[in-house]
Design a protein around this motif. Structure first.
Motif, PDB file in Angstrom:
ATOM      1  N   LEU A  26       9.909  17.457  11.661  1.00 43.37           N
ATOM      2  CA  LEU A  26       9.960  16.565  12.810  1.00 43.37           C
ATOM      3  C   LEU A  26      10.823  15.363  12.460  1.00 43.37           C
ATOM      4  O   LEU A  26      10.561  14.649  11.495  1.00 43.37           O
ATOM      5  N   TYR A  27      11.867  15.133  13.223  1.00 45.13           N
ATOM      6  CA  TYR A  27      12.807  14.043  12.974  1.00 45.13           C
ATOM      7  C   TYR A  27      12.596  12.905  13.964  1.00 45.13           C
ATOM      8  O   TYR A  27      12.596  11.739  13.594  1.00 45.13           O
ATOM      9  N   GLU A  28      12.427  13.246  15.229  1.00 48.07           N
ATOM     10  CA  GLU A  28      12.278  12.222  16.261  1.00 48.07           C
ATOM     11  C   GLU A  28      11.374  12.740  17.364  1.00 48.07           C
ATOM     12  O   GLU A  28      11.450  13.897  17.758  1.00 48.07           O
ATOM     13  N   PHE A  29      10.526  11.847  17.867  1.00 53.01           N
ATOM     14  CA  PHE A  29       9.659  12.159  18.998  1.00 53.01           C
ATOM     15  C   PHE A  29       9.760  10.985  19.963  1.00 53.01           C
ATOM     16  O   PHE A  29       9.447   9.865  19.597  1.00 53.01           O
ATOM     17  N   LEU A  30      10.259  11.231  21.149  1.00 50.89           N
ATOM     18  CA  LEU A  30      10.476  10.174  22.124  1.00 50.89           C
ATOM     19  C   LEU A  30       9.647  10.445  23.369  1.00 50.89           C
ATOM     20  O   LEU A  30       9.684  11.547  23.923  1.00 50.89           O
ATOM     21  N   VAL A  31       8.922   9.444  23.805  1.00 51.64           N
ATOM     22  CA  VAL A  31       8.143   9.533  25.034  1.00 51.64           C
ATOM     23  C   VAL A  31       8.714   8.526  26.022  1.00 51.64           C
ATOM     24  O   VAL A  31       8.907   7.356  25.688  1.00 51.64           O
ATOM     25  N   ARG A  32       9.021   8.990  27.216  1.00 53.16           N
ATOM     26  CA  ARG A  32       9.519   8.111  28.276  1.00 53.16           C
ATOM     27  C   ARG A  32       8.373   7.813  29.232  1.00 53.16           C
ATOM     28  O   ARG A  32       7.628   8.706  29.616  1.00 53.16           O
ATOM     29  N   GLY A  33       8.284   6.561  29.612  1.00 57.37           N
ATOM     30  CA  GLY A  33       7.208   6.168  30.509  1.00 57.37           C
ATOM     31  C   GLY A  33       7.714   5.479  31.754  1.00 57.37           C
ATOM     32  O   GLY A  33       8.873   5.068  31.845  1.00 57.37           O
ATOM     33  N   THR A  34       6.844   5.392  32.711  1.00 57.61           N
ATOM     34  CA  THR A  34       7.090   4.650  33.944  1.00 57.61           C
ATOM     35  C   THR A  34       5.865   3.782  34.195  1.00 57.61           C
ATOM     36  O   THR A  34       4.888   3.838  33.441  1.00 57.61           O
ATOM     37  N   ALA A  35       5.902   3.028  35.247  1.00 62.33           N
ATOM     38  CA  ALA A  35       4.761   2.180  35.597  1.00 62.33           C
ATOM     39  C   ALA A  35       3.517   3.012  35.902  1.00 62.33           C
ATOM     40  O   ALA A  35       2.395   2.515  35.808  1.00 62.33           O
ATOM     41  N   THR A  36       3.708   4.276  36.224  1.00 57.72           N
ATOM     42  CA  THR A  36       2.563   5.122  36.571  1.00 57.72           C
ATOM     43  C   THR A  36       2.115   6.033  35.441  1.00 57.72           C
ATOM     44  O   THR A  36       1.168   6.784  35.592  1.00 57.72           O
ATOM     45  N   GLY A  37       2.796   5.999  34.299  1.00 59.56           N
ATOM     46  CA  GLY A  37       2.371   6.841  33.177  1.00 59.56           C
ATOM     47  C   GLY A  37       3.547   7.465  32.451  1.00 59.56           C
ATOM     48  O   GLY A  37       4.683   7.003  32.546  1.00 59.56           O
ATOM     49  N   ILE A  38       3.291   8.544  31.754  1.00 59.87           N
ATOM     50  CA  ILE A  38       4.318   9.228  30.974  1.00 59.87           C
ATOM     51  C   ILE A  38       5.195  10.052  31.899  1.00 59.87           C
ATOM     52  O   ILE A  38       4.711  10.861  32.677  1.00 59.87           O
ATOM     53  N   ALA A  39       6.508   9.824  31.794  1.00 56.27           N
ATOM     54  CA  ALA A  39       7.460  10.545  32.637  1.00 56.27           C
ATOM     55  C   ALA A  39       7.953  11.810  31.956  1.00 56.27           C
ATOM     56  O   ALA A  39       8.330  12.768  32.624  1.00 56.27           O
ATOM     57  N   GLY A  40       7.965  11.843  30.646  1.00 64.08           N
ATOM     58  CA  GLY A  40       8.433  13.011  29.915  1.00 64.08           C
ATOM     59  C   GLY A  40       8.582  12.672  28.455  1.00 64.08           C
ATOM     60  O   GLY A  40       8.366  11.542  28.033  1.00 64.08           O
ATOM     61  N   ALA A  41       8.940  13.671  27.677  1.00 64.57           N
ATOM     62  CA  ALA A  41       9.106  13.466  26.243  1.00 64.57           C
ATOM     63  C   ALA A  41      10.020  14.547  25.689  1.00 64.57           C
ATOM     64  O   ALA A  41      10.173  15.613  26.281  1.00 64.57           O
ATOM     65  N   HIS A  42      10.632  14.232  24.544  1.00 63.35           N
ATOM     66  CA  HIS A  42      11.403  15.251  23.846  1.00 63.35           C
ATOM     67  C   HIS A  42      11.229  15.070  22.346  1.00 63.35           C
ATOM     68  O   HIS A  42      10.777  14.037  21.870  1.00 63.35           O
ATOM     69  N   VAL A  43      11.577  16.115  21.634  1.00 66.42           N
ATOM     70  CA  VAL A  43      11.445  16.124  20.187  1.00 66.42           C
ATOM     71  C   VAL A  43      12.747  16.658  19.595  1.00 66.42           C
ATOM     72  O   VAL A  43      13.427  17.480  20.203  1.00 66.42           O
ATOM     73  N   ILE A  44      13.087  16.133  18.415  1.00 68.00           N
ATOM     74  CA  ILE A  44      14.255  16.619  17.684  1.00 68.00           C
ATOM     75  C   ILE A  44      13.787  16.977  16.276  1.00 68.00           C
ATOM     76  O   ILE A  44      13.080  16.196  15.632  1.00 68.00           O
ATOM     77  N   TYR A  45      14.176  18.143  15.825  1.00 64.00           N
ATOM     78  CA  TYR A  45      13.876  18.578  14.471  1.00 64.00           C
ATOM     79  C   TYR A  45      15.139  18.446  13.619  1.00 64.00           C
ATOM     80  O   TYR A  45      16.253  18.516  14.134  1.00 64.00           O
ATOM     81  N   ALA A  46      14.953  18.265  12.332  1.00 64.78           N
ATOM     82  CA  ALA A  46      16.073  18.160  11.400  1.00 64.78           C
ATOM     83  C   ALA A  46      15.774  19.019  10.185  1.00 64.78           C
ATOM     84  O   ALA A  46      14.637  19.441   9.968  1.00 64.78           O
ATOM     85  N   ALA A  47      16.793  19.260   9.400  1.00 69.28           N
ATOM     86  CA  ALA A  47      16.642  20.003   8.147  1.00 69.28           C
ATOM     87  C   ALA A  47      17.721  19.537   7.186  1.00 69.28           C
ATOM     88  O   ALA A  47      18.782  19.079   7.598  1.00 69.28           O
ATOM     89  N   GLU A  48      17.416  19.644   5.922  1.00 66.22           N
ATOM     90  CA  GLU A  48      18.391  19.297   4.897  1.00 66.22           C
ATOM     91  C   GLU A  48      19.312  20.497   4.699  1.00 66.22           C
ATOM     92  O   GLU A  48      18.865  21.635   4.697  1.00 66.22           O
ATOM     93  N   ALA A  49      20.594  20.238   4.532  1.00 62.22           N
ATOM     94  CA  ALA A  49      21.581  21.303   4.326  1.00 62.22           C
ATOM     95  C   ALA A  49      22.603  20.834   3.306  1.00 62.22           C
ATOM     96  O   ALA A  49      22.790  19.636   3.111  1.00 62.22           O
ATOM     97  N   LYS A  50      23.263  21.787   2.666  1.00 60.65           N
ATOM     98  CA  LYS A  50      24.324  21.454   1.713  1.00 60.65           C
ATOM     99  C   LYS A  50      25.655  21.840   2.319  1.00 60.65           C
ATOM    100  O   LYS A  50      25.808  22.898   2.918  1.00 60.65           O
ATOM    101  N   ASN A  51      26.617  20.954   2.159  1.00 59.02           N
ATOM    102  CA  ASN A  51      27.973  21.224   2.603  1.00 59.02           C
ATOM    103  C   ASN A  51      28.538  22.326   1.711  1.00 59.02           C
ATOM    104  O   ASN A  51      28.540  22.208   0.485  1.00 59.02           O
ATOM    105  N   ALA A  52      29.002  23.405   2.323  1.00 55.80           N
ATOM    106  CA  ALA A  52      29.501  24.549   1.563  1.00 55.80           C
ATOM    107  C   ALA A  52      30.727  24.196   0.717  1.00 55.80           C
ATOM    108  O   ALA A  52      30.935  24.791  -0.338  1.00 55.80           O
ATOM    109  N   LEU A  53      31.506  23.240   1.155  1.00 50.80           N
ATOM    110  CA  LEU A  53      32.731  22.883   0.430  1.00 50.80           C
ATOM    111  C   LEU A  53      32.480  21.884  -0.699  1.00 50.80           C
ATOM    112  O   LEU A  53      33.025  22.014  -1.791  1.00 50.80           O
ATOM    113  N   THR A  54      31.650  20.889  -0.435  1.00 54.01           N
ATOM    114  CA  THR A  54      31.458  19.813  -1.420  1.00 54.01           C
ATOM    115  C   THR A  54      30.131  19.905  -2.176  1.00 54.01           C
ATOM    116  O   THR A  54      29.978  19.259  -3.205  1.00 54.01           O
TER     117      THR A  54
END
Length: 103
Positions: free
Chosen positions: A6-34
């Motif tokens: 889990l990299y990021e979890f964002l919740v959007r709200g309004t005056a009436t409550g939660i409007a929506g949310a999204h999540v972003i996942y991440a992973a460690e990787a190695k550059n094939a060249l360097t």
């Protein structure tokens, strides 16, 4: 790429409550060249706000947040116990001084 986390979890709200949310996942990787290690983030995914909705289940996110919150609570409990012991020691000092002066 390593195991996604889990990299990021964002919740959007309004005056009436939660409007929506999204999540972003991440992973460690190695550059094939360097061979350099880097963090790669995925695309934002909607979080399912109700059972049966498409997206990442909110329960998965809530479980991750609960684990972090419980660890923080345990740390605070330990700090409180340390302060309680410190306070008890400070309160005992005047009583010990009075007993020594009386002898």
């Amino acid at each position: 790429m390593d195991k996604p986390y889990l990299y990021e979890f964002l919740v959007r709200g309004t005056a009436t409550g939660i409007a929506g949310a999204h999540v972003i996942y991440a992973a460690e990787a190695k550059n094939a060249l360097t061979g350099e290690s880097r963090t790669e983030t995925g695309m934002a995914q909607p979080v399912a706000m109700v059972a049966g909705a498409a997206g990442v289940p909110l329960g998965d996110i809530a479980a991750a947040l609960n684990i972090n919150a419980l660890a923080e609570v345990e740390t605070l409990r330990q700090q409180l116990a340390e302060r309680d012991a410190e306070i008890a020691g400070l309160r005992a000092q005047p009583a010990n001084a009075s007993a020594e002066n009386a002898s």
